[in-house]
Write a protein that holds these residues in place. Structure first.
Motif, PDB file in Angstrom:
ATOM      1  N   VAL A   1     -32.760  53.746  33.740  1.00  0.00           N
ATOM      2  CA  VAL A   1     -33.524  52.887  32.836  1.00  0.00           C
ATOM      3  C   VAL A   1     -32.525  52.026  32.068  1.00  0.00           C
ATOM      4  CG1 VAL A   1     -34.984  52.895  30.776  1.00  0.00           C
ATOM      5  CG2 VAL A   1     -35.425  54.526  32.624  1.00  0.00           C
ATOM      6  N   GLU A   2     -32.847  50.736  31.902  1.00  0.00           N
ATOM      7  CA  GLU A   2     -31.958  49.833  31.156  1.00  0.00           C
ATOM      8  C   GLU A   2     -32.545  49.557  29.782  1.00  0.00           C
ATOM      9  OE1 GLU A   2     -31.534  46.512  33.837  1.00  0.00           O
ATOM     10  OE2 GLU A   2     -30.787  47.882  35.385  1.00  0.00           O
ATOM     11  N   GLY A   3     -31.669  49.498  28.775  1.00  0.00           N
ATOM     12  CA  GLY A   3     -32.101  49.350  27.394  1.00  0.00           C
ATOM     13  C   GLY A   3     -32.904  48.076  27.150  1.00  0.00           C
ATOM     14  N   GLY A   4     -32.371  46.928  27.615  1.00  0.00           N
ATOM     15  CA  GLY A   4     -33.031  45.652  27.345  1.00  0.00           C
ATOM     16  C   GLY A   4     -34.427  45.618  27.940  1.00  0.00           C
ATOM     17  N   ALA A   5     -34.541  46.050  29.199  1.00  0.00           N
ATOM     18  CA  ALA A   5     -35.841  46.015  29.888  1.00  0.00           C
ATOM     19  C   ALA A   5     -36.833  46.960  29.200  1.00  0.00           C
ATOM     20  CB  ALA A   5     -35.648  46.410  31.352  1.00  0.00           C
ATOM     21  N   LEU A   6     -36.370  48.132  28.800  1.00  0.00           N
ATOM     22  CA  LEU A   6     -37.281  49.103  28.171  1.00  0.00           C
ATOM     23  C   LEU A   6     -37.786  48.591  26.818  1.00  0.00           C
ATOM     24  CD1 LEU A   6     -38.706  51.806  28.087  1.00  0.00           C
ATOM     25  CD2 LEU A   6     -36.608  52.839  27.184  1.00  0.00           C
ATOM     26  N   VAL A   7     -36.866  48.091  26.008  1.00  0.00           N
ATOM     27  CA  VAL A   7     -37.248  47.627  24.671  1.00  0.00           C
ATOM     28  C   VAL A   7     -38.211  46.442  24.788  1.00  0.00           C
ATOM     29  CG1 VAL A   7     -36.344  46.595  22.539  1.00  0.00           C
ATOM     30  CG2 VAL A   7     -35.183  48.561  23.578  1.00  0.00           C
TER      31      VAL A   7
ATOM     32  N   PRO B   1     -27.048  61.679  24.741  1.00  0.00           N
ATOM     33  CA  PRO B   1     -25.901  60.795  24.960  1.00  0.00           C
ATOM     34  C   PRO B   1     -26.167  59.664  25.954  1.00  0.00           C
ATOM     35  CG  PRO B   1     -25.285  63.121  25.193  1.00  0.00           C
ATOM     36  CD  PRO B   1     -26.765  63.094  24.999  1.00  0.00           C
ATOM     37  N   ARG B   2     -26.944  59.958  26.993  1.00  0.00           N
ATOM     38  CA  ARG B   2     -27.112  58.939  28.030  1.00  0.00           C
ATOM     39  C   ARG B   2     -27.943  57.757  27.534  1.00  0.00           C
ATOM     40  NH1 ARG B   2     -29.757  60.315  33.787  1.00  0.00           N
ATOM     41  NH2 ARG B   2     -29.985  58.174  34.493  1.00  0.00           N
ATOM     42  N   MET B   3     -29.014  58.037  26.805  1.00  0.00           N
ATOM     43  CA  MET B   3     -29.850  56.930  26.311  1.00  0.00           C
ATOM     44  C   MET B   3     -29.135  56.163  25.197  1.00  0.00           C
ATOM     45  SD  MET B   3     -32.526  55.173  26.757  1.00  0.00           S
ATOM     46  CE  MET B   3     -33.652  56.074  27.811  1.00  0.00           C
ATOM     47  N   LEU B   4     -28.329  56.871  24.386  1.00  0.00           N
ATOM     48  CA  LEU B   4     -27.555  56.161  23.361  1.00  0.00           C
ATOM     49  C   LEU B   4     -26.611  55.165  24.036  1.00  0.00           C
ATOM     50  CD1 LEU B   4     -26.835  55.814  20.354  1.00  0.00           C
ATOM     51  CD2 LEU B   4     -24.993  57.465  20.707  1.00  0.00           C
ATOM     52  N   ASP B   5     -25.973  55.638  25.087  1.00  0.00           N
ATOM     53  CA  ASP B   5     -25.061  54.778  25.855  1.00  0.00           C
ATOM     54  C   ASP B   5     -25.828  53.584  26.437  1.00  0.00           C
ATOM     55  OD1 ASP B   5     -22.251  54.858  27.409  1.00  0.00           O
ATOM     56  OD2 ASP B   5     -23.825  54.186  28.782  1.00  0.00           O
ATOM     57  N   THR B   6     -26.982  53.863  27.021  1.00  0.00           N
ATOM     58  CA  THR B   6     -27.816  52.813  27.627  1.00  0.00           C
ATOM     59  C   THR B   6     -28.164  51.735  26.608  1.00  0.00           C
ATOM     60  OG1 THR B   6     -28.802  54.393  29.175  1.00  0.00           O
ATOM     61  CG2 THR B   6     -30.090  52.439  28.713  1.00  0.00           C
ATOM     62  N   MET B   7     -28.608  52.170  25.432  1.00  0.00           N
ATOM     63  CA  MET B   7     -29.053  51.205  24.418  1.00  0.00           C
ATOM     64  C   MET B   7     -27.877  50.429  23.821  1.00  0.00           C
ATOM     65  SD  MET B   7     -32.282  51.046  24.074  1.00  0.00           S
ATOM     66  CE  MET B   7     -33.716  51.926  24.678  1.00  0.00           C
ATOM     67  N   LEU B   8     -26.777  51.133  23.542  1.00  0.00           N
ATOM     68  CA  LEU B   8     -25.606  50.462  22.967  1.00  0.00           C
ATOM     69  C   LEU B   8     -25.047  49.417  23.932  1.00  0.00           C
ATOM     70  CD1 LEU B   8     -23.420  53.226  21.322  1.00  0.00           C
ATOM     71  CD2 LEU B   8     -24.119  51.080  20.259  1.00  0.00           C
ATOM     72  N   ARG B   9     -24.908  49.834  25.174  1.00  0.00           N
ATOM     73  CA  ARG B   9     -24.295  48.958  26.176  1.00  0.00           C
ATOM     74  C   ARG B   9     -25.110  47.683  26.393  1.00  0.00           C
ATOM     75  NH1 ARG B   9     -19.956  50.895  28.823  1.00  0.00           N
ATOM     76  NH2 ARG B   9     -20.232  53.078  28.297  1.00  0.00           N
ATOM     77  N   ASP B  10     -26.444  47.823  26.187  1.00  0.00           N
ATOM     78  CA  ASP B  10     -27.329  46.679  26.363  1.00  0.00           C
ATOM     79  C   ASP B  10     -27.541  45.922  25.050  1.00  0.00           C
ATOM     80  OD1 ASP B  10     -27.886  46.369  28.971  1.00  0.00           O
ATOM     81  OD2 ASP B  10     -29.960  47.055  28.904  1.00  0.00           O
TER      82      ASP B  10
END
Ligand SMILES: NC(=O)c1ccc[n+]([C@@H]2O[C@H](COP(=O)([O-])OP(=O)(O)OC[C@H]3O[C@@H](n4cnc5c(N)ncnc54)[C@H](OP(=O)(O)O)[C@@H]3O)[C@@H](O)[C@H]2O)c1
Length: 278
Positions: A184-190, A207-216
């Motif tokens: 799942v990608e942060g930008g697309a989900l938000v 940790p994985r979702m934090l990484d996903t959201m930060l990176r995006d």
């Protein structure tokens, strides 16, 4: 006795009541459908551990030394301000196995009823929507979500097994394809959640979702409780599991509080940070 804590920053040090301290942040008013406000919280030891892994069973657990009523109270205040809670397949599997408690509803116990009233007084729906992020799409849905009439979305990526996507759609769930790869990608989900009118998104993930959201570039705020103890332990989780973050990991302190009473006769810092603009 009413719990207090010392606010160190911003301003001159001042003792303030713990109850209500995070409700005062009014996170539900900070986002919009175009730009939802995305926040996460963690509790960590001084040596950066958020969970310890049992080397024999491979199972992870939150060590008792990180747990306190004061931190839990502030967690509940963050939860109360959410239009939407983001959880994941791993949490639902742990919930079914009885390894974790159900934290997907607000104000359902006698001691927390005032938070349900706070939601009503502040124009929020009785219960937040719930998003289940999962690549495997292999998880049980807890009965509590239907019992409390919560909107439920399943978020996955384009690489998800087609039969599992079909399974959940046939079962009546809205499945959001929020990512072109195997995650799942942060930008697309938000974006998808914003289109559905959800403006404050609380990450109850790891940790994985934090990484996903930060990176995006999607994380708006990080709440961090640091318990004043060292945990040690050879196998553990920290707040992040991905590759080096570089500039995107730069944060700015918004506030820092000191609670000398907990957990377990030590003390803890309650801090929150926002990503520092490039
Ligand atoms: N101390 C704290 O504040 C704190 C906070 C959070 C977590 N923890 C603990 O830390 C440990 C590790 O956390 P965790 O279990 O949350 O591990 P994690 O590795 O961050 O997430 C595990 C699951 O999340 C789903 N997932 C997460 N991000 C995804 C993405 N971008 N795309 C698709 N699926 C995604 C996957 O579900 P599927 O397998 O279904 O695909 C995956 O199995 C646990 O013991 C947890 O309880 C502690």
């Amino acid at each position: 006795m009413t719990a207090h804590m010392l606010r160190f920053y911003p301003g001159a040090p001042e003792e303030i009541a713990l109850c209500g301290a995070y409700l005062a942040h009014r996170l539900h008013e900070r986002g919009s459908a175009e730009t939802p406000f995305v926040y996460a919280s963690f509790v960590s030891s001084l040596d950066g551990r958020i969970a310890l892994r049992d080397s024999a069973t491979g199972e992870s657990r939150l060590p008792a030394g990180l747990i306190s009523d004061n931190d839990f109270r502030l967690f509940l205040e963050l939860q109360a301000q959410a239009d939407c809670l983001v959880t994941h397949g791993g949490y639902l599997r742990d919930l079914e196995a009885g390894r974790l408690d159900d934290v997907l509803q607000v104000g359902t116990r006698e001691t927390t009823r005032a938070l349900a009233q706070w939601r009503a007084d502040n124009g929020l729906s009785p219960q937040p929507a719930v998003v289940i992020a999962s690549a495997s799409l292999d998880f049980p849905v807890p009965d509590s979500l239907a019992r409390y009439g919560q909107r439920v979305f399943i978020a996955t990526d384009a690489g998800a097994p087609a039969d599992r996507v079909a399974h959940w759609r046939t079962a009546g769930y809205e499945v959001l394809i929020a990512g072109t790869g195997a995650s799942v990608e942060g930008g697309a989900l938000v974006r998808e959640l914003g289109h559905r009118g959800l403006r404050s998104l609380y990450l109850l993930t790891g940790p994985r979702m934090l990484d996903t959201m930060l990176r995006d570039g999607q994380l708006s705020r990080l709440y961090l409780t640091t318990a004043h103890r060292l945990l040690g332990g050879e196998s553990f989780h920290s707040m992040l599991s991905g590759p080096e973050l570089r500039d995107i990991g730069r944060l700015r302190l918004c506030a820092l509080h000191y609670d000398a009473s907990a957990p377990d006769g030590t003390g803890q810092f309650f801090a929150h940070f926002e990503p520092r603009p490039a």
